[in-house]
Design an enzyme around this catalytic site. Structure first.
Site, PDB file in Angstrom:
ATOM      1  N   TYR A 120       0.855  -1.187   0.000  1.00  0.00           N
ATOM      2  CA  TYR A 120       0.000   0.000   0.000  1.00  0.00           C
ATOM      3  C   TYR A 120       0.891   1.236   0.000  1.00  0.00           C
ATOM      4  O   TYR A 120       1.968   1.238  -0.566  1.00  0.00           O
ATOM      5  CB  TYR A 120      -0.973  -0.060   1.197  1.00  0.00           C
ATOM      6  CG  TYR A 120      -2.164   0.851   1.026  1.00  0.00           C
ATOM      7  CD1 TYR A 120      -2.954   0.788  -0.129  1.00  0.00           C
ATOM      8  CD2 TYR A 120      -2.498   1.782   1.990  1.00  0.00           C
ATOM      9  CE1 TYR A 120      -4.041   1.634  -0.299  1.00  0.00           C
ATOM     10  CE2 TYR A 120      -3.593   2.623   1.840  1.00  0.00           C
ATOM     11  CZ  TYR A 120      -4.350   2.550   0.677  1.00  0.00           C
ATOM     12  OH  TYR A 120      -5.421   3.387   0.505  1.00  0.00           O
ATOM     13  N   LYS A 175     -19.938 -21.540  -9.643  1.00  0.00           N
ATOM     14  CA  LYS A 175     -19.169 -21.407 -10.885  1.00  0.00           C
ATOM     15  C   LYS A 175     -17.772 -20.874 -10.581  1.00  0.00           C
ATOM     16  O   LYS A 175     -16.776 -21.347 -11.131  1.00  0.00           O
ATOM     17  CB  LYS A 175     -19.908 -20.451 -11.825  1.00  0.00           C
ATOM     18  CG  LYS A 175     -19.409 -20.487 -13.253  1.00  0.00           C
ATOM     19  CD  LYS A 175     -20.090 -21.596 -14.026  1.00  0.00           C
ATOM     20  CE  LYS A 175     -19.762 -21.531 -15.499  1.00  0.00           C
ATOM     21  NZ  LYS A 175     -20.619 -22.410 -16.283  1.00  0.00           N
ATOM     22  N   GLY A 277     -33.006 -22.599 -27.813  1.00  0.00           N
ATOM     23  CA  GLY A 277     -32.562 -21.472 -27.012  1.00  0.00           C
ATOM     24  C   GLY A 277     -31.087 -21.222 -27.226  1.00  0.00           C
ATOM     25  O   GLY A 277     -30.514 -21.598 -28.259  1.00  0.00           O
ATOM     26  N   ALA A 279     -28.266 -22.498 -25.862  1.00  0.00           N
ATOM     27  CA  ALA A 279     -27.393 -23.658 -26.034  1.00  0.00           C
ATOM     28  C   ALA A 279     -27.675 -24.385 -27.341  1.00  0.00           C
ATOM     29  O   ALA A 279     -26.754 -24.764 -28.071  1.00  0.00           O
ATOM     30  CB  ALA A 279     -27.556 -24.609 -24.852  1.00  0.00           C
ATOM     31  N   ASN A 370     -31.083 -31.233 -17.290  1.00  0.00           N
ATOM     32  CA  ASN A 370     -30.592 -31.620 -15.986  1.00  0.00           C
ATOM     33  C   ASN A 370     -31.486 -31.043 -14.888  1.00  0.00           C
ATOM     34  O   ASN A 370     -31.913 -29.892 -15.006  1.00  0.00           O
ATOM     35  CB  ASN A 370     -29.163 -31.080 -15.804  1.00  0.00           C
ATOM     36  CG  ASN A 370     -28.231 -32.076 -15.153  1.00  0.00           C
ATOM     37  OD1 ASN A 370     -28.649 -33.161 -14.768  1.00  0.00           O
ATOM     38  ND2 ASN A 370     -26.975 -31.705 -15.029  1.00  0.00           N
ATOM     39  N   ASN A 400     -20.070 -28.666 -18.619  1.00  0.00           N
ATOM     40  CA  ASN A 400     -19.313 -27.505 -19.074  1.00  0.00           C
ATOM     41  C   ASN A 400     -18.017 -27.276 -18.312  1.00  0.00           C
ATOM     42  O   ASN A 400     -17.143 -26.550 -18.781  1.00  0.00           O
ATOM     43  CB  ASN A 400     -20.175 -26.240 -18.981  1.00  0.00           C
ATOM     44  CG  ASN A 400     -21.252 -26.199 -20.025  1.00  0.00           C
ATOM     45  OD1 ASN A 400     -21.596 -27.222 -20.625  1.00  0.00           O
ATOM     46  ND2 ASN A 400     -21.831 -25.027 -20.256  1.00  0.00           N
TER      47      ASN A 400
END
Length: 485
Positions: A120, A175, A277, A279, A370, A400
């Site tokens: 800092y 995620k 859609g 995907a 899913n 994914n």
């Protein structure tokens, strides 16, 4: 289908709970407890002894169920037992989420005044000045080098629908955890309390200086297409809608190896996609890039064809112009006649075994809804050579997580400005290539998400492709040490 023939839904860790019970301390009582759980369809895991006295024994039993209702049924069955008292029930899923799943930590410890001066004031002022004079140094001396924003408006959360930003946050945290665990990428969740395209685009632009890339997540179609397209034009860091492109990459990886098993080529395939859609359309796009000529998409109104008016939007119209060249009309069942690949990206139990039976020989079924697929593998098995789902409790899980951690690892390491089609195809080939030619068979066309070779292979392939296609700022192929794999 008779009740006897109905496919069994298996207990899952996604519905795991721990039951703490006080049991009378006499021989055979533990057996009665486990027998009651088993008769109720529960899958027993660990059994722990918590406390024992002359008269009572306290135990914790961890149980997997098939769903929330099934959990309640098991608890009721245990409550009916004499000499057994339930003290508490711990839902393992909620326990894992308590207080959130991610946290920040320091790379540069602050133990004394010298450390404080370095990280800092006054030392930080020198770094600030250097970045002011050369903004590209922000990649070298800030978290931008290794940080991705996982951004959602909560409008299409998992298979649950428009749940809002607060309810989306646990998914985005998850995620971020996967980014770190499988790619060494620091990720931060940002859930926006707006679903207006302009607001989302402007918000991302305002926070863009902090992040080396943006992973868009669970944003409903067709808005997601416009949001991504506008951001890709306006930002100089990659924007990647994982629901679209991550799914397409892993689907292609699975198909690459599936075609080796059934010995068919892209050009001869007839592909039927249920779900038009985000995907579904991107999966169709990447298959077209690989040379697939015959694609038919279906939605709740049936087959999509050029000129159809019902339930259309600008992306479905784009898709209709490029697929279904014969102008076929009708239902999903009509489309599946003579099909080689069925790809479900829609909802549960929308396909019957008789529909799969109408497909071509050596049929491939990717039922990816899913947690409940469009058709259960047990139903499709008599009529398909290869079956894949999005579930971890069946072979060939299309997940994914095989793509995005390694893809962003590579993107960050070469400081790519964009993620283009060539990079996505390179990632798919890298995923497929982690399975040796002699290892591929009907139940093993896609690697495990825990295969540590996957993220490394994807990262290296993405870097190489980014350099070849001119979107990399850094001409390097070494993976950064943050990966830790």
């Amino acid at each position: 289908m008779t009740t006897q023939d109905k496919p069994e839904v298996r207990p899952s860790p996604g519905y795991s709970f721990t039951l703490r019970a006080q049991i009378r301390n006499v021989p055979g009582m533990l057996g009665k407890l486990t027998s009651a759980i088993g008769k109720a369809g529960g899958d027993i895991g660990a059994i722990e002894l918590i406390e024992a006295t002359r008269d009572q024994v306290t135990r914790e039993v961890t149980i997997n169920a098939t769903g929330s209702d099934h959990m309640d049924q098991i608890i009721v069955r245990v409550k009916d037992l004499r000499d057994v008292r339930i003290i508490h029930v711990f839902d393992q899923v909620f326990q894992k989420h308590r207080g959130g799943k991610i946290q920040t930590s320091l790379k540069a410890p602050i133990r004394n005044r010298t450390d404080l001066s370095l990280v800092y004031t006054p030392g930080v002022a020198r770094v600030t000045q250097a970045i002011h004079e050369d903004p590209s140094k922000v990649f070298a001396f800030t978290i931008k080098r290794n940080t991705v924003c996982v951004l959602s408006d909560g409008s299409a959360v998992l298979g649950l629908g428009n749940m809002g930003p607060e309810a989306a946050l646990p998914v985005m945290e998850g995620k971020c955890a996967l980014f770190k665990e499988f790619g060494g990428v620091d990720a931060f969740p940002l859930c926006l309390k707006t679903q207006k395209v302009d607001d989302i685009v402007n918000t991302v632009k305002f926070v863009a200086p902090v992040f080396g890339g943006f992973n868009l997540e669970d944003i409903s179609a067709p808005r997601c297409f416009e949001i991504e397209e506008r951001l890709k034009k306006d930002l100089d860091v990659p924007v990647f809608h994982d629901d679209q492109h991550g799914t397409a990459v892993v689907v292609l990886a699975a198909l690459i190896n599936a075609l080796k098993v059934v010995k068919k080529s892209y050009k001869e395939l007839k592909v039927v996609i249920l779900g038009a859609g985000a995907a579904g359309i991107q999966c169709g796009r990447i298959l077209m890039e690989m040379g697939v000529k015959n694609i038919i998409a279906c939605d709740r109104n049936g087959i999509i064809y050029k000129g159809r008016k019902e339930n259309m939007n600008f992306m479905k119209e784009w898709f209709a112009d490029r697929t279904n060249k014969s102008g076929l009309k009708g239902t999903l069942s009509d489309a599946l006649v003579g099909a080689d690949l069925f790809m479900g990206l829609s909802g549960p139990k929308l396909v019957e075994a008789k529909d799969i039976k109408r497909m071509n020989k050596k049929a491939i079924v990717f039922a990816l809804s899913n947690p409940t697929p469009e058709i259960m593998p047990e139903e499709a098995a008599p009529h398909a050579t290869i079956i894949a789902t999005g579930r971890s409790d069946y072979p060939n899980q299309i997940n994914n997580v095989l793509c995005f951690p390694g893809l962003f690892r590579g993107v960050l390491d070469c400081q790519a400005r964009d993620i283009n089609m060539q990079m996505k195809i390179a990632a798919a080939k890298a995923i497929a290539g982690t399975i040796g030619k002699d290892e591929i068979y009907e139940d093993y066309i896609i690697p495990s998400v825990f295969n540590k070779k996957v993220s490394l292979s994807v990262a290296e392939a993405v870097i190489e492709s980014a350099i070849k296609t001119g979107v990399a700022r850094r001409k390097r192929t070494k993976i950064q040490p943050e990966m830790g794999l």
